[in-house]
Scaffold this motif. Structure first.
Motif, mmCIF file in Angstrom:
data_model
loop_
_atom_site.group_PDB
_atom_site.id
_atom_site.type_symbol
_atom_site.label_atom_id
_atom_site.label_comp_id
_atom_site.label_asym_id
_atom_site.label_seq_id
_atom_site.Cartn_x
_atom_site.Cartn_y
_atom_site.Cartn_z
ATOM 1 N N CYS A 180 -9.579 -3.652 9.291
ATOM 2 C CA CYS A 180 -8.649 -2.473 9.420
ATOM 3 C C CYS A 180 -9.145 -1.457 8.073
ATOM 4 C CB CYS A 180 -7.283 -2.570 9.630
ATOM 5 S SG CYS A 180 -6.290 -1.141 9.377
ATOM 6 N N CYS A 183 -5.565 -0.220 6.400
ATOM 7 C CA CYS A 183 -4.661 -1.244 5.401
ATOM 8 C C CYS A 183 -5.541 -2.277 4.706
ATOM 9 C CB CYS A 183 -3.414 -1.865 6.102
ATOM 10 S SG CYS A 183 -3.968 -2.968 7.606
ATOM 11 N N HIS A 185 -6.614 -5.022 6.343
ATOM 12 C CA HIS A 185 -6.635 -6.338 6.900
ATOM 13 C C HIS A 185 -7.895 -6.737 7.535
ATOM 14 C CE1 HIS A 185 -4.645 -9.488 9.173
ATOM 15 N NE2 HIS A 185 -5.070 -9.082 10.325
ATOM 16 N N CYS A 194 -5.289 -3.232 14.567
ATOM 17 C CA CYS A 194 -5.005 -4.086 13.585
ATOM 18 C C CYS A 194 -3.318 -4.686 13.911
ATOM 19 C CB CYS A 194 -4.686 -3.077 12.066
ATOM 20 S SG CYS A 194 -4.095 -3.810 10.855
ATOM 21 N N ALA A 196 -1.647 -5.543 11.699
ATOM 22 C CA ALA A 196 -0.546 -5.499 10.537
ATOM 23 C C ALA A 196 -0.219 -3.990 10.737
ATOM 24 C CB ALA A 196 -1.411 -5.723 9.136
ATOM 25 N N CYS A 197 -1.078 -3.065 10.958
ATOM 26 C CA CYS A 197 -0.562 -1.759 10.982
ATOM 27 C C CYS A 197 -0.777 -0.956 12.302
ATOM 28 C CB CYS A 197 -1.225 -0.863 9.744
ATOM 29 S SG CYS A 197 -2.881 -0.639 10.071
#
Ligand SMILES: [Zn+2]
Length: 257
Positions: A180, A183, A185, A194, A196-197
């Protein structure tokens, strides 16, 4: 490089060898004057032995103080086999812990190129051996659910949580992953968003392009491990952890109960 009267200190950093000072112990006059009577000859011999002892102590002390100043990290000693049993007992225990090997050569006549070659060979062997045994440790820790992880997915997670101390990659290891850009990741699953975000991910042909710079930035010891069947079975990638984030709490609870 050390013998009974001389010592020369070299720094080897990558392929660059530099000489950094010497200790030369001159025989005192009385030590050098060999008498022709038996008593005097014996006396002179003892004197020479005593001076060699003082010399070896001075060399050991120099190694210890230089280590304390952070001037070196690992030690290779060039020394004739006949001198080694005399010198070795004087090495401080924590200097000895950092000794990775010894070769035989003459202090006075050895060339820089010979020193570099010997030290380099011993260093490579040591790194290879260390990588091998540490990888084994990581794999067995992983099996016991301890300070080790194997496989790309778990290694990536451990990198993100800052748990990784040493990273082991099989020779020629390569794997696809996504990154990503937003972020940072990294994911072993090829997903377009992603986890995570939620932003869009970018596909990496080789995850090593992302994890090697992370290892360098985070001061993680990185090993390329050759012919390691256990690492091969464990997915060709493993890590030794400083701690295990998911187990600190669980461990405390277990310890308290
Ligand atoms: Zn993200």
């Amino acid at each position: 490089m050390v013998d009974r009267q001389r010592a020369r200190f070299f720094d080897l950093r990558l392929d660059d060898l530099r000489e950094r000072g010497a200790i030369v112990h001159m025989l005192s006059r009385s030590g050098a004057s060999y008498g022709y009577h038996g008593y005097e000859a014996g006396h002179a011999e003892r004197r020479v032995a005593e001076e060699a002892l003082q010399h070896f102590k001075a060399v050991s002390e120099r190694l210890r103080t230089d280590l304390e100043k952070g001037l070196w990290q690992r030690l290779v000693i060039g020394c004739h086999s006949s001198n080694w049993p005399e010198f070795e007992p004087h090495l401080h225990p924590y200097v000895k812990q950092r000794l990775i090997g010894r070769f035989s050569a003459d202090v006075a006549s050895v060339t820089d190129e010979e020193v570099r070659k010997h030290a380099d060979t011993l260093l490579r062997e040591w790194i290879e051996e260390r990588g091998h045994s540490k990888a084994e440790e990581a794999i067995s820790f992983a099996k016991a659910n301890g300070r080790g992880v194997t496989g790309l997915r778990r290694v990536l997670r451990a990198l993100e949580t800052g748990e990784v101390q040493s990273l082991f990659l099989a020779e020629n290891y390569s794997a696809r992953a996504v990154e990503c850009k937003h972020c940072g990741h990294l994911d072993a699953h090829i997903v377009s968003a992603c986890v995570a975000c939620g932003r869009k991910t970018r596909e990496l042909n080789d995850v090593c392009d992302a994890i090697i710079p992370i290892a360098i930035r985070s001061d993680i010891e990185l090993f390329c491990v050759k012919q390691h069947s256990e690492l091969d079975r464990a997915g060709n990638i493993a890590a030794l952890l400083r701690f295990r984030a998911d187990q600190n709490r669980a461990g405390n609870i277990a310890a308290a109960s």
